[in-house]
Motif scaffolding. Structure first.
Motif, PDB file in Angstrom:
ATOM      1  N   UNK A 104      56.238 -33.682  28.567  1.00 39.38           N
ATOM      2  CA  UNK A 104      57.305 -32.999  27.852  1.00 39.38           C
ATOM      3  C   UNK A 104      56.732 -32.226  26.674  1.00 39.38           C
ATOM      4  N   UNK A 105      57.297 -31.080  26.413  1.00 32.48           N
ATOM      5  CA  UNK A 105      56.889 -30.280  25.265  1.00 32.48           C
ATOM      6  C   UNK A 105      57.855 -30.533  24.104  1.00 32.48           C
ATOM      7  N   UNK A 106      57.323 -30.683  22.908  1.00 33.13           N
ATOM      8  CA  UNK A 106      58.133 -30.808  21.699  1.00 33.13           C
ATOM      9  C   UNK A 106      57.932 -29.548  20.873  1.00 33.13           C
ATOM     10  N   UNK A 107      59.041 -28.926  20.437  1.00 36.95           N
ATOM     11  CA  UNK A 107      59.003 -27.717  19.622  1.00 36.95           C
ATOM     12  C   UNK A 107      59.787 -27.989  18.341  1.00 36.95           C
ATOM     13  N   UNK A 108      59.189 -27.725  17.184  1.00 37.70           N
ATOM     14  CA  UNK A 108      59.932 -27.883  15.925  1.00 37.70           C
ATOM     15  C   UNK A 108      60.397 -26.515  15.444  1.00 37.70           C
ATOM     16  N   UNK A 109      61.695 -26.412  15.194  1.00 34.60           N
ATOM     17  CA  UNK A 109      62.300 -25.164  14.704  1.00 34.60           C
ATOM     18  C   UNK A 109      62.933 -25.451  13.357  1.00 34.60           C
ATOM     19  N   UNK A 110      62.507 -24.721  12.334  1.00 38.15           N
ATOM     20  CA  UNK A 110      63.057 -24.929  10.997  1.00 38.15           C
ATOM     21  C   UNK A 110      63.465 -23.589  10.404  1.00 38.15           C
ATOM     22  N   UNK A 111      64.282 -23.648   9.384  1.00 34.74           N
ATOM     23  CA  UNK A 111      64.735 -22.424   8.733  1.00 34.74           C
ATOM     24  C   UNK A 111      65.903 -22.719   7.828  1.00 34.74           C
TER      25      UNK A 111
ATOM     26  N   UNK B 293      67.084 -27.820   9.042  1.00 37.29           N
ATOM     27  CA  UNK B 293      67.275 -26.800   8.016  1.00 37.29           C
ATOM     28  C   UNK B 293      66.438 -27.116   6.788  1.00 37.29           C
ATOM     29  N   UNK B 294      65.626 -26.138   6.378  1.00 35.85           N
ATOM     30  CA  UNK B 294      64.822 -26.318   5.162  1.00 35.85           C
ATOM     31  C   UNK B 294      65.650 -25.970   3.951  1.00 35.85           C
ATOM     32  N   UNK B 295      66.430 -26.915   3.482  1.00 35.67           N
ATOM     33  CA  UNK B 295      67.414 -26.630   2.431  1.00 35.67           C
ATOM     34  C   UNK B 295      66.764 -26.309   1.089  1.00 35.67           C
ATOM     35  N   UNK B 296      65.562 -26.833   0.861  1.00 30.15           N
ATOM     36  CA  UNK B 296      64.910 -26.600  -0.428  1.00 30.15           C
ATOM     37  C   UNK B 296      63.793 -25.563  -0.302  1.00 30.15           C
ATOM     38  N   UNK B 297      63.646 -24.955   0.851  1.00 29.00           N
ATOM     39  CA  UNK B 297      62.556 -24.017   1.136  1.00 29.00           C
ATOM     40  C   UNK B 297      61.194 -24.657   0.936  1.00 29.00           C
ATOM     41  N   UNK B 298      61.149 -25.946   0.991  1.00 31.86           N
ATOM     42  CA  UNK B 298      59.896 -26.694   0.814  1.00 31.86           C
ATOM     43  C   UNK B 298      59.676 -27.637   1.996  1.00 31.86           C
ATOM     44  N   UNK B 299      60.741 -27.854   2.764  1.00 33.77           N
ATOM     45  CA  UNK B 299      60.678 -28.828   3.849  1.00 33.77           C
ATOM     46  C   UNK B 299      59.555 -28.497   4.816  1.00 33.77           C
ATOM     47  N   UNK B 300      58.931 -29.520   5.349  1.00 32.98           N
ATOM     48  CA  UNK B 300      57.746 -29.310   6.187  1.00 32.98           C
ATOM     49  C   UNK B 300      57.808 -30.161   7.440  1.00 32.98           C
ATOM     50  N   UNK B 301      58.688 -29.806   8.381  1.00 34.66           N
ATOM     51  CA  UNK B 301      58.846 -30.635   9.573  1.00 34.66           C
ATOM     52  C   UNK B 301      57.875 -30.292  10.690  1.00 34.66           C
ATOM     53  N   UNK B 302      56.748 -29.647  10.355  1.00 32.45           N
ATOM     54  CA  UNK B 302      55.799 -29.234  11.380  1.00 32.45           C
ATOM     55  C   UNK B 302      54.721 -30.295  11.563  1.00 32.45           C
ATOM     56  N   UNK B 303      54.369 -30.522  12.824  1.00 33.56           N
ATOM     57  CA  UNK B 303      53.439 -31.592  13.194  1.00 33.56           C
ATOM     58  C   UNK B 303      52.193 -30.981  13.812  1.00 33.56           C
ATOM     59  N   UNK B 304      51.041 -31.512  13.473  1.00 31.84           N
ATOM     60  CA  UNK B 304      49.794 -31.022  14.040  1.00 31.84           C
ATOM     61  C   UNK B 304      49.806 -31.184  15.560  1.00 31.84           C
ATOM     62  N   UNK B 305      49.445 -30.127  16.263  1.00 28.95           N
ATOM     63  CA  UNK B 305      49.410 -30.178  17.722  1.00 28.95           C
ATOM     64  C   UNK B 305      50.740 -29.945  18.391  1.00 28.95           C
ATOM     65  N   UNK B 306      51.787 -29.665  17.604  1.00 25.01           N
ATOM     66  CA  UNK B 306      53.131 -29.409  18.142  1.00 25.01           C
ATOM     67  C   UNK B 306      53.547 -27.997  17.721  1.00 25.01           C
TER      68      UNK B 306
END
Length: 228
Positions: A1-8, A93-106
């Motif tokens: 399975x592929x995992x994709x993180x989408x933030x904004x 949603x990056x409510x503070x424009x600082x959120x970092x939900x990105x994972x190495x290799x994803x």
């Protein structure tokens, strides 16, 4: 399975873009599911369900959205496997424009819209700077000159990302995005993987429910300004 993180940022068009992306992925018979992380409330799950998309929603409430995400993403991946998904998309949603939900290799995607202002890319932290793909939305509402300046500012913040213009209404640009998603790496678990950037951290009286203002009540980790 592929995992994709989408933030904004809220209202940047994440859900609309994801739905257009799902249209393209379904053409190749990909089973796609969504895990939606939000703070207080959301109606996006209704849009996903109407679209026939398997979806789970979590609200962080008074808990830090970043910490809520990282505390639940492993269980989300297990849910995706149990649901027989080919692709699981995490939307937050990056409510503070600082959120970092990105994972190495994803594969990491950041959605940012032209209407937020041409200098906005310079105000966003790891959510934009460490993304693999930056999706710029609502480009049909501004001039070509504004689009080019906005893209230049995005490139200044993240020189290595692929930048795509995607229209969440018409779906223009979604096919190219789907090609990136199809080429993403497969994963079996996120256990022992690392975030691309550390979470915001503070343990103070306000973290534990204090509402009164004043130095008497300011205990724990604090960051004070120096006024001159």
């Amino acid at each position: 399975m592929k995992l994709i993180t989408v933030s904004g940022a809220p209202s940047s068009g994440k859900t609309s873009v994801i739905l257009r992306l799902i249209d393209c992925l379904r053409e190749s018979n990909q089973e796609v599911g969504v895990i939606k992380f939000d703070c207080l409330t959301s109606f996006d799950q209704l849009r996903y369900k109407e679209y026939g998309v398997k979806v789970q929603v979590g609200f962080s409430g008074k808990f830090c959205p970043d910490h809520f995400f990282v505390s639940n993403i492993e269980d989300a991946v297990e849910w995706g496997y149990g649901a027989g998904l080919d692709i699981l998309i995490s939307e937050s949603a990056g409510l503070c424009n600082r959120c970092s939900p990105h994972i190495q290799g994803v594969l990491a995607i950041c959605v940012i819209d032209n209407l937020s202002g041409i200098n906005t890319p310079r105000k966003i932290g790891p959510m934009l700077k460490l993304a693999d793909i930056v999706l710029i939305t609502k480009g049909d509402i501004v001039s070509q000159a504004e689009r080019e300046v906005f893209m230049f500012n995005v490139r200044q913040v993240n020189p290595s990302a692929s930048i795509l213009f995607v229209n969440g209404i018409t779906g223009q640009g979604a096919f190219m995005l789907s090609k990136h998603v199809k080429n993403a790496a497969d994963i079996t678990t996120v256990r022992n993987r690392r975030l691309r950037f550390s979470m915001p951290a503070s343990v103070c009286a306000y973290c534990t429910g204090e509402t009164r203002i004043g130095e008497t009540y300011q205990m724990g980790m604090l960051k004070k300004m120096e006024f001159r």
